[in-house]
Design a protein around this motif. Structure first.
Motif, PDB file in Angstrom:
ATOM      1  N   ASP A   1       0.806  -1.369   0.003  1.00  0.00           N
ATOM      2  CA  ASP A   1       0.073  -0.057  -0.171  1.00  0.00           C
ATOM      3  C   ASP A   1       0.643   1.316   0.003  1.00  0.00           C
ATOM      4  OD1 ASP A   1      -2.297  -1.395   0.272  1.00  0.00           O
ATOM      5  OD2 ASP A   1      -2.024  -1.573   2.224  1.00  0.00           O
ATOM      6  N   ASP A   2       0.280   2.223  -0.525  1.00  0.00           N
ATOM      7  CA  ASP A   2       0.996   3.649  -0.664  1.00  0.00           C
ATOM      8  C   ASP A   2       0.911   4.192   0.721  1.00  0.00           C
ATOM      9  OD1 ASP A   2       2.020   6.169  -0.779  1.00  0.00           O
ATOM     10  OD2 ASP A   2       0.927   6.396  -2.819  1.00  0.00           O
ATOM     11  N   PRO A   3       1.646   4.424   1.641  1.00  0.00           N
ATOM     12  CA  PRO A   3       1.571   4.924   2.866  1.00  0.00           C
ATOM     13  C   PRO A   3       1.222   6.596   2.966  1.00  0.00           C
ATOM     14  CG  PRO A   3       3.697   4.685   2.631  1.00  0.00           C
ATOM     15  CD  PRO A   3       3.144   4.042   1.434  1.00  0.00           C
ATOM     16  N   SER A   4       1.539   7.073   1.851  1.00  0.00           N
ATOM     17  CA  SER A   4       1.503   8.729   1.783  1.00  0.00           C
ATOM     18  C   SER A   4      -0.037   9.050   1.754  1.00  0.00           C
ATOM     19  CB  SER A   4       2.057   9.242   0.553  1.00  0.00           C
ATOM     20  OG  SER A   4       1.546   9.021  -0.797  1.00  0.00           O
TER      21      SER A   4
ATOM     22  N   SER B   1      14.815  -8.142   5.266  1.00  0.00           N
ATOM     23  CA  SER B   1      15.838  -7.179   5.893  1.00  0.00           C
ATOM     24  C   SER B   1      15.261  -5.763   5.540  1.00  0.00           C
ATOM     25  CB  SER B   1      17.255  -7.651   5.775  1.00  0.00           C
ATOM     26  OG  SER B   1      17.558  -7.573   4.413  1.00  0.00           O
ATOM     27  N   PHE B   2      14.601  -5.636   4.449  1.00  0.00           N
ATOM     28  CA  PHE B   2      14.176  -4.303   4.188  1.00  0.00           C
ATOM     29  C   PHE B   2      13.078  -4.474   2.887  1.00  0.00           C
ATOM     30  CE2 PHE B   2      17.876  -5.310   1.538  1.00  0.00           C
ATOM     31  CZ  PHE B   2      17.309  -5.124   0.122  1.00  0.00           C
ATOM     32  N   PRO B   3      11.961  -3.784   2.740  1.00  0.00           N
ATOM     33  CA  PRO B   3      11.050  -3.682   1.581  1.00  0.00           C
ATOM     34  C   PRO B   3      11.894  -4.022   0.239  1.00  0.00           C
ATOM     35  CG  PRO B   3      10.396  -1.835   2.891  1.00  0.00           C
ATOM     36  CD  PRO B   3      11.967  -2.351   3.371  1.00  0.00           C
ATOM     37  N   THR B   4      11.605  -5.263  -0.446  1.00  0.00           N
ATOM     38  CA  THR B   4      12.297  -5.623  -1.649  1.00  0.00           C
ATOM     39  C   THR B   4      11.881  -4.451  -2.893  1.00  0.00           C
ATOM     40  OG1 THR B   4      11.727  -7.924  -1.203  1.00  0.00           O
ATOM     41  CG2 THR B   4      12.040  -7.263  -3.342  1.00  0.00           C
ATOM     42  N   ILE B   5      13.054  -4.051  -3.459  1.00  0.00           N
ATOM     43  CA  ILE B   5      13.262  -3.325  -4.613  1.00  0.00           C
ATOM     44  C   ILE B   5      12.907  -4.126  -5.705  1.00  0.00           C
ATOM     45  CG2 ILE B   5      14.564  -1.572  -5.735  1.00  0.00           C
ATOM     46  CD1 ILE B   5      15.741  -1.060  -3.120  1.00  0.00           C
ATOM     47  N   SER B   6      11.617  -4.122  -6.560  1.00  0.00           N
ATOM     48  CA  SER B   6      11.350  -5.037  -7.411  1.00  0.00           C
ATOM     49  C   SER B   6      10.964  -3.996  -8.674  1.00  0.00           C
ATOM     50  CB  SER B   6      10.299  -5.868  -7.189  1.00  0.00           C
ATOM     51  OG  SER B   6       9.934  -6.233  -8.295  1.00  0.00           O
TER      52      SER B   6
ATOM     53  N   VAL C   1      16.481   4.407  -7.795  1.00  0.00           N
ATOM     54  CA  VAL C   1      17.346   3.532  -6.896  1.00  0.00           C
ATOM     55  C   VAL C   1      16.768   2.752  -5.892  1.00  0.00           C
ATOM     56  CG1 VAL C   1      19.535   3.562  -5.701  1.00  0.00           C
ATOM     57  CG2 VAL C   1      19.167   5.107  -7.605  1.00  0.00           C
ATOM     58  N   HIS C   2      15.956   3.552  -5.009  1.00  0.00           N
ATOM     59  CA  HIS C   2      15.227   2.911  -3.890  1.00  0.00           C
ATOM     60  C   HIS C   2      13.567   2.732  -4.088  1.00  0.00           C
ATOM     61  CE1 HIS C   2      18.378   3.034  -0.122  1.00  0.00           C
ATOM     62  NE2 HIS C   2      18.781   2.526  -1.329  1.00  0.00           N
ATOM     63  N   TYR C   3      13.415   2.275  -5.258  1.00  0.00           N
ATOM     64  CA  TYR C   3      11.887   2.221  -5.905  1.00  0.00           C
ATOM     65  C   TYR C   3      11.343   1.105  -4.749  1.00  0.00           C
ATOM     66  CZ  TYR C   3       8.100   0.317  -8.600  1.00  0.00           C
ATOM     67  OH  TYR C   3       6.906   0.087  -9.099  1.00  0.00           O
ATOM     68  N   ARG C   4      10.037   1.381  -4.265  1.00  0.00           N
ATOM     69  CA  ARG C   4       9.327   0.501  -3.591  1.00  0.00           C
ATOM     70  C   ARG C   4       8.064   0.451  -4.308  1.00  0.00           C
ATOM     71  NH1 ARG C   4       7.026   1.126   2.594  1.00  0.00           N
ATOM     72  NH2 ARG C   4       5.952  -0.677   2.529  1.00  0.00           N
ATOM     73  N   VAL C   5       7.757  -0.874  -4.853  1.00  0.00           N
ATOM     74  CA  VAL C   5       6.490  -1.133  -5.500  1.00  0.00           C
ATOM     75  C   VAL C   5       5.294  -0.994  -4.739  1.00  0.00           C
ATOM     76  CG1 VAL C   5       6.848  -3.645  -5.247  1.00  0.00           C
ATOM     77  CG2 VAL C   5       5.273  -2.643  -7.085  1.00  0.00           C
ATOM     78  N   THR C   6       4.189  -0.148  -4.953  1.00  0.00           N
ATOM     79  CA  THR C   6       3.060  -0.293  -4.487  1.00  0.00           C
ATOM     80  C   THR C   6       2.187  -0.746  -5.411  1.00  0.00           C
ATOM     81  OG1 THR C   6       2.576   1.833  -5.129  1.00  0.00           O
ATOM     82  CG2 THR C   6       3.658   1.702  -3.138  1.00  0.00           C
TER      83      THR C   6
END
Length: 608
Positions: A12-15, A375-380, A389-394
């Motif tokens: 989910d998009d937390p923003s 260990s961190f949200p997977t960057i996919s 660079v630190h993309y987080r899929v939602t």
């Protein structure tokens, strides 16, 4: 029907895209308090990179979900300052018409304040979210603008934040001595000895990572990192006092620590600080809030802001920690290789999404055993998303992996015996010549770090250029560090060691770091290749000085389809073939038949 396994990661998009009304509410609260602005760092009271949900003030206010950044909200202007990892992500998440995104390389938060605050204006800050050095910088910036700085007793965002999550209170447990490699009592003896040269009477431990290491404990207060939030006061003589936010403490931990420490609730910290009257107290310059300094000084203590000695001790792993880390990487390598074999078929079949890839990788890690968390949200990131660079899929940004694209997946796992972090970039369909050229240059830089031999005392900054040189020769570069330190069943980002243009700490045998150069073509694709490496002594025939090198810990194939062998030097080619042979030998007994067949092909000697 079997219930689905609970996921470690959500999408989910937390923003919630409510930046304008939230900033308006904050500005109204500031006017009522007689303030002209407020500084909003991405931090909790421990200055941590990963923070609990109730401390995600920057994300709630602006929509930016990166792990580092600072917003400054004034009555008529606002800015979000981010480093090179987030120059693409931040503009996509914030209302840029309301909040200007400022690259850190162009302007620091302090420089922006000096240019925009205005004469006689008052800038507020939360003293629990800034270090003493950080506050000094803010004071200078406000003064340069002709304004002033004011500490606030309460953070005004908290009053505006309807539905703010509760403070975490996860279970706190012992970390076995067999994995820690040293008793907590022995660790405290080492720490106390380190206070003697600076004539300090006590240490306030403000970094939860250091707290976990020193007392052989682990918690569940922060996502993806097994931390128990809290503090400790360690006097040079007498028992330590732990002030933990959670009251859910395993009885076995109480018994283990009873001879050396008293466990108290977090609310008693003020009383503990007041008892330091007359003492010279070390505070960690990196993690201790200025609120701690002020309370100690008001009680009559003397504050010595410097380095928490635990940070350097924790960075150098002992034999038990190294053995556990190797075991964790072997287990993880088998899982990641199973995933890569599956990915090849799933991508070719079509319809694979970024979220589906994350869930598949998490499933195979869980099936591999001993998984505690990612260990961190997977960057996919597929195609253009891989360039973030630190993309987080939602669920909002999820896209299908398409033929002709590159797919970048950066992931890691928390096992009780070790922490992993690995990035692989794979081709979907046939890659073009530019993709193969850029991938090969990134791989050459990655190999240069892995093969590096350097004198004892060499810093990460001194070898960072090794990873960039193949890209530099083509007029290219990347805007993040080459490597970060990694803990053992602790943070995947651990200092003080790093490999970066600004990495001043000397590397020591026993340190674990990442080796992850990259290349990012905005709007088209991203490439990053990452292994974890262990600093180890090296014997060099005829050498005159002690030298160090790296043992590669991570075990998983590179994508041979993306390697342009014409660019490789003989030594680089030999290194790839030797690494792939090692991967094949180590993992073949641990994977299923179809994966073994795929692994045999994926690790075959390079052709051409």
């Amino acid at each position: 029907m079997t219930e689905p396994r609970p996921r470690f990661q959500t999408f989910d998009d937390p923003s919630h895209r409510k930046g304008p009304e939230r900033i308006s509410a904050l500005r109204a609260a500031l006017r009522e308090a007689g303030l002209d602005g407020f500084v909003v760092p991405r931090a909790d009271e421990h200055q941590s990179e990963y923070v609990p949900p109730n401390a995600e003030r920057l994300a709630w206010l602006t929509g930016f979900t990166g792990s580092a950044g600072t917003a400054v909200i004034l009555a008529e202007a606002a800015a979000l300052v981010v480093d090179g990892r987030y120059t693409l992500q931040a503009p996509a998440q914030v209302e840029t018409g309301l909040v200007s995104v400022v690259p850190l390389a162009e302007q620091t938060p302090e420089a922006w304040i000096a240019a925009h605050l205005g004469r006689d204006k008052v800038l507020g800050y939360d003293p629990w979210l800034h270090t003493p050095d950080g506050v000094e910088r803010l004071e200078r910036a406000a003064a340069k603008a002709g304004g002033s700085l004011r500490a606030l007793p309460e953070n005004p965002i908290d009053a505006c934040w309807a539905g703010r999550p509760k403070a975490p209170a996860g279970r706190v447990v012992s970390h076995p001595e067999s994995l820690a490699g040293m008793t907590a009592a022995d660790k405290l003896t080492r720490i106390r000895a380190a206070l003697v040269p600076d004539s300090c009477d006590a240490l306030v431990i403000s970094d939860p990572h250091n707290l976990a290491w020193a007392f052989n404990l682990r918690g569940a207060d922060v996502g993806h990192t097994p931390l128990a939030l809290g503090y400790a006061i360690l006097p040079r003589e007498g028992p330590a006092r732990l002030y933990l936010a959670s009251g859910d403490i395993d009885p076995g931990l109480r018994v283990a620590l009873e001879p050396i420490a008293v466990i108290a609730p977090r609310v008693d910290l003020e009383e503990g600080l007041a008892a330091l009257a007359g003492a010279r107290v070390r505070l960690d310059g990196a993690s201790a809030a200025i609120a701690l300094k002020e309370r100690i000084e008001s009680a009559g203590g003397t504050v010595d802001v410097g380095k928490d000695p635990i940070t350097a001790m924790k960075a150098v792993k002992n034999a038990a920690e190294i053995a556990g880390t190797r075991a964790a990487h072997l287990r993880d390598g088998a899982s990641v290789t199973r995933f890569l074999a599956w990915l090849d078929g799933a991508a070719e079949a079509g319809g694979l999404t970024e979220i589906a890839a994350v869930e598949a990788l998490e499933d195979v890690r869980a099936e591999g055993g001993e998984l505690r968390d990612v260990s961190f949200p997977t960057i996919s990131g597929s195609g253009p998303n891989g360039a973030i660079v630190h993309y987080r899929v939602t669920r909002e940004t999820d896209r299908t992996v398409r033929p002709g694209e590159l797919f970048l997946i950066d992931s890691g796992a928390q096992y009780v015996d070790g922490t992993t972090d690995i990035t692989r970039t794979v081709a979907v369909g046939t890659p073009d010549a530019e993709m193969r050229d850029r991938y090969t240059r990134v791989l050459q830089g990655h190999i240069a770090i892995a093969r590096a031999v350097f004198p004892k005392g060499t810093t990460g900054a001194q070898i960072d250029a090794f990873a960039r040189a193949p890209l530099w020769r083509a007029g290219l570069d990347f805007d993040h560090g080459t490597g970060h330190g990694v803990g053992v069943f602790l943070s995947v980002h651990e200092g003080p060691q790093r490999i970066a243009k600004a990495g001043p700490v000397a590397l020591e045998a026993g340190m674990i770091l990442s080796d992850e150069p990259g290349y990012y073509a905005t709007g088209r694709y991203g490439i990053r290749i990452e292994n974890l490496v262990l600093v180890e002594p090296r014997a060099v025939a005829g050498g005159e000085r002690p030298v160090l090198g790296f043992e590669t810990l991570t075990l998983a194939p590179y994508d041979r389809r993306l390697i342009d062998t014409a660019l490789l030097e003989p030594g680089e080619r030999a290194w790839i073939d030797a690494y792939h042979a090692r991967v094949r030998e180590a993992l073949t007994p641990l994977v299923d038949g179809p994966t073994r067949d795929w692994l045999e092909r994926a690790t075959a000697p390079l052709e051409g």
